[in-house]
Design a protein around this motif. Structure first.
Motif, PDB file in Angstrom:
ATOM      1  N   GLY A   1       0.815  -1.204   0.000  1.00 22.27           N
ATOM      2  CA  GLY A   1       0.000   0.000   0.000  1.00 22.27           C
ATOM      3  C   GLY A   1       0.852   1.258   0.000  1.00 22.27           C
ATOM      4  O   GLY A   1       0.569   2.221  -0.726  1.00 22.27           O
ATOM      5  N   VAL A   2       1.914   1.270   0.810  1.00 21.74           N
ATOM      6  CA  VAL A   2       2.820   2.424   0.847  1.00 21.74           C
ATOM      7  C   VAL A   2       3.484   2.612  -0.514  1.00 21.74           C
ATOM      8  O   VAL A   2       3.634   3.745  -1.001  1.00 21.74           O
ATOM      9  N   ALA A   3       3.882   1.503  -1.146  1.00 20.74           N
ATOM     10  CA  ALA A   3       4.550   1.585  -2.446  1.00 20.74           C
ATOM     11  C   ALA A   3       3.629   2.190  -3.503  1.00 20.74           C
ATOM     12  O   ALA A   3       4.044   3.022  -4.309  1.00 20.74           O
ATOM     13  N   ILE A   4       2.364   1.794  -3.492  1.00 21.47           N
ATOM     14  CA  ILE A   4       1.425   2.314  -4.483  1.00 21.47           C
ATOM     15  C   ILE A   4       1.082   3.769  -4.188  1.00 21.47           C
ATOM     16  O   ILE A   4       0.898   4.580  -5.114  1.00 21.47           O
ATOM     17  N   ALA A   5       0.997   4.140  -2.911  1.00 23.16           N
ATOM     18  CA  ALA A   5       0.792   5.551  -2.579  1.00 23.16           C
ATOM     19  C   ALA A   5       1.957   6.388  -3.091  1.00 23.16           C
ATOM     20  O   ALA A   5       1.772   7.481  -3.645  1.00 23.16           O
ATOM     21  N   ALA A   6       3.180   5.854  -2.939  1.00 27.44           N
ATOM     22  CA  ALA A   6       4.367   6.557  -3.447  1.00 27.44           C
ATOM     23  C   ALA A   6       4.338   6.651  -4.961  1.00 27.44           C
ATOM     24  O   ALA A   6       4.769   7.648  -5.549  1.00 27.44           O
ATOM     25  N   GLU A   7       3.808   5.624  -5.629  1.00 26.12           N
ATOM     26  CA  GLU A   7       3.715   5.639  -7.092  1.00 26.12           C
ATOM     27  C   GLU A   7       2.822   6.773  -7.578  1.00 26.12           C
ATOM     28  O   GLU A   7       3.069   7.376  -8.627  1.00 26.12           O
ATOM     29  N   ASN A   8       1.768   7.080  -6.811  1.00 29.47           N
ATOM     30  CA  ASN A   8       0.908   8.199  -7.177  1.00 29.47           C
ATOM     31  C   ASN A   8       1.666   9.522  -7.117  1.00 29.47           C
ATOM     32  O   ASN A   8       1.462  10.407  -7.946  1.00 29.47           O
ATOM     33  N   LEU A   9       2.538   9.655  -6.124  1.00 30.67           N
ATOM     34  CA  LEU A   9       3.264  10.903  -5.933  1.00 30.67           C
ATOM     35  C   LEU A   9       4.508  10.986  -6.808  1.00 30.67           C
ATOM     36  O   LEU A   9       4.999  12.078  -7.080  1.00 30.67           O
ATOM     37  N   PHE A  10       5.012   9.836  -7.236  1.00 32.46           N
ATOM     38  CA  PHE A  10       6.222   9.786  -8.054  1.00 32.46           C
ATOM     39  C   PHE A  10       5.951   8.868  -9.238  1.00 32.46           C
ATOM     40  O   PHE A  10       6.320   7.694  -9.236  1.00 32.46           O
ATOM     41  N   PRO A  11       5.259   9.391 -10.291  1.00 35.13           N
ATOM     42  CA  PRO A  11       4.792   8.546 -11.394  1.00 35.13           C
ATOM     43  C   PRO A  11       5.841   7.682 -12.079  1.00 35.13           C
ATOM     44  O   PRO A  11       5.497   6.606 -12.572  1.00 35.13           O
ATOM     45  N   PRO A  12       7.139   8.100 -12.150  1.00 30.16           N
ATOM     46  CA  PRO A  12       8.100   7.183 -12.790  1.00 30.16           C
ATOM     47  C   PRO A  12       8.225   5.830 -12.088  1.00 30.16           C
ATOM     48  O   PRO A  12       8.754   4.882 -12.665  1.00 30.16           O
ATOM     49  N   LEU A  13       7.765   5.739 -10.849  1.00 28.74           N
ATOM     50  CA  LEU A  13       7.738   4.461 -10.150  1.00 28.74           C
ATOM     51  C   LEU A  13       6.469   3.734 -10.591  1.00 28.74           C
ATOM     52  O   LEU A  13       5.369   4.100 -10.202  1.00 28.74           O
ATOM     53  N   PRO A  14       6.565   2.705 -11.435  1.00 30.13           N
ATOM     54  CA  PRO A  14       5.375   2.165 -12.094  1.00 30.13           C
ATOM     55  C   PRO A  14       4.641   1.111 -11.263  1.00 30.13           C
ATOM     56  O   PRO A  14       5.226   0.136 -10.798  1.00 30.13           O
ATOM     57  N   SER A  15       3.349   1.304 -11.116  1.00 30.51           N
ATOM     58  CA  SER A  15       2.536   0.302 -10.434  1.00 30.51           C
ATOM     59  C   SER A  15       2.500  -0.993 -11.224  1.00 30.51           C
ATOM     60  O   SER A  15       2.283  -2.071 -10.654  1.00 30.51           O
ATOM     61  N   GLU A  16       2.732  -0.917 -12.533  1.00 31.32           N
ATOM     62  CA  GLU A  16       2.717  -2.126 -13.360  1.00 31.32           C
ATOM     63  C   GLU A  16       3.802  -3.110 -12.965  1.00 31.32           C
ATOM     64  O   GLU A  16       3.727  -4.286 -13.313  1.00 31.32           O
ATOM     65  N   ALA A  17       4.830  -2.644 -12.270  1.00 29.13           N
ATOM     66  CA  ALA A  17       5.875  -3.536 -11.780  1.00 29.13           C
ATOM     67  C   ALA A  17       5.676  -3.871 -10.298  1.00 29.13           C
ATOM     68  O   ALA A  17       5.994  -4.973  -9.856  1.00 29.13           O
ATOM     69  N   ILE A  18       5.157  -2.903  -9.527  1.00 21.95           N
ATOM     70  CA  ILE A  18       4.972  -3.127  -8.081  1.00 21.95           C
ATOM     71  C   ILE A  18       3.855  -4.121  -7.814  1.00 21.95           C
ATOM     72  O   ILE A  18       3.991  -5.026  -6.981  1.00 21.95           O
ATOM     73  N   LEU A  19       2.738  -3.969  -8.523  1.00 25.81           N
ATOM     74  CA  LEU A  19       1.567  -4.806  -8.251  1.00 25.81           C
ATOM     75  C   LEU A  19       1.822  -6.295  -8.485  1.00 25.81           C
ATOM     76  O   LEU A  19       1.411  -7.130  -7.658  1.00 25.81           O
ATOM     77  N   PRO A  20       2.491  -6.705  -9.590  1.00 19.33           N
ATOM     78  CA  PRO A  20       2.786  -8.130  -9.720  1.00 19.33           C
ATOM     79  C   PRO A  20       3.655  -8.666  -8.583  1.00 19.33           C
ATOM     80  O   PRO A  20       3.536  -9.831  -8.201  1.00 19.33           O
ATOM     81  N   MET A  21       4.532  -7.801  -8.026  1.00 17.02           N
ATOM     82  CA  MET A  21       5.329  -8.238  -6.890  1.00 17.02           C
ATOM     83  C   MET A  21       4.459  -8.521  -5.678  1.00 17.02           C
ATOM     84  O   MET A  21       4.703  -9.465  -4.921  1.00 17.02           O
TER      85      MET A  21
END
Length: 235
Positions: free
Chosen positions: A36-56
């Motif tokens: 959840g923290v990682a995805i919240a950070a992805e919203n604030l820092f778009p170059p961090l892609p949820s497409e890679a975090i979510l499968p993890m």
């Protein structure tokens, strides 16, 4: 093997893997809350892609680190929290402040803000919901929603609805692919770069169009006085 170790082994140190490895390591420490923290950070820092975090997150659930429903729940919570932070930034700016800022900037004007606000009043709901499926745009769309003061309950509901669909799809990808999830990561890296290039091209197009429009306005302004002098005075 931990989630972080799998990430490090998946790709020989690309920028994407480095970012993902730094953030999803939280899942090894605090479980689904880390996702959840990682995805919240992805919203604030778009170059961090949820497409890679979510499968993890899906892979971690597959390996028993936490339940699948926990991965979906907390990543959706993270999406909403991150979006609400950007929404708050939009509220802080407000229409009047943005209009004043626009008047001081080259290539834009207060009328551009007015047109954007009018468009958002007509299509804002669809933009917030569908924006959750578009990299980079899903973060940026939260700011104009705050600027126009979309009811926060409606914004949160639309964000949650779009996020739970997006998050579930990619979490299930990680769940079903297991350690082979990095195959998807390679394609998502390409998609992310294509989107970035597309945004850059749109910015260049905007600048070119505005410069040409300003040149035409200056030319019209220079011609008008001469034309006025040629009109004979009425008797």
């Amino acid at each position: 093997m931990t989630t972080t170790e799998i990430t490090a082994a998946a790709d020989g140190g690309s920028w994407l893997s480095t970012l993902v490895d730094a953030v999803v390591g939280l899942m090894d420490v605090i479980g689904p809350y880390g996702a959840g923290v990682a995805i919240a950070a992805e919203n604030l820092f778009p170059p961090l892609p949820s497409e890679a975090i979510l499968p993890m997150a899906g892979l971690a659930a597959h390996r028993g680190a936490f339940a699948l429903w926990e991965a979906i729940l907390w990543t959706t919570v993270g999406s909403v929290v991150g979006a609400l932070l950007l929404y708050g930034i939009g509220v802080w700016f407000g229409v009047d402040r943005l209009r004043r800022i626009a008047e001081r900037l080259p290539l834009v004007s207060g009328e551009d803000i007015d047109r954007t606000v009018a468009w958002f009043h007509r299509h804002g709901g669809k933009a917030v919901f569908l924006g959750r499926f578009v990299p980079i745009f899903r973060s940026l769309i939260s700011i104009p929603a705050g600027v126009v003061r979309m009811p926060v309950w409606r914004f949160a509901l639309l964000t949650a609805a779009g996020s739970v669909i997006w998050n579930t799809v990619f979490i299930l990808v990680g769940w079903y692919l297991g350690s082979g999830w990095h195959i998807v990561e390679q394609y998502m890296d390409i998609v992310q770069n294509v989107v970035i290039v597309g945004v850059a091209a749109a910015v260049v197009w905007f600048v070119v169009v505005r410069i040409r429009a300003q040149r035409r306005q200056r030319a019209a302004g220079a011609v008008a006085p001469r034309g006025e002098r040629e009109v004979p005075a009425a008797d």
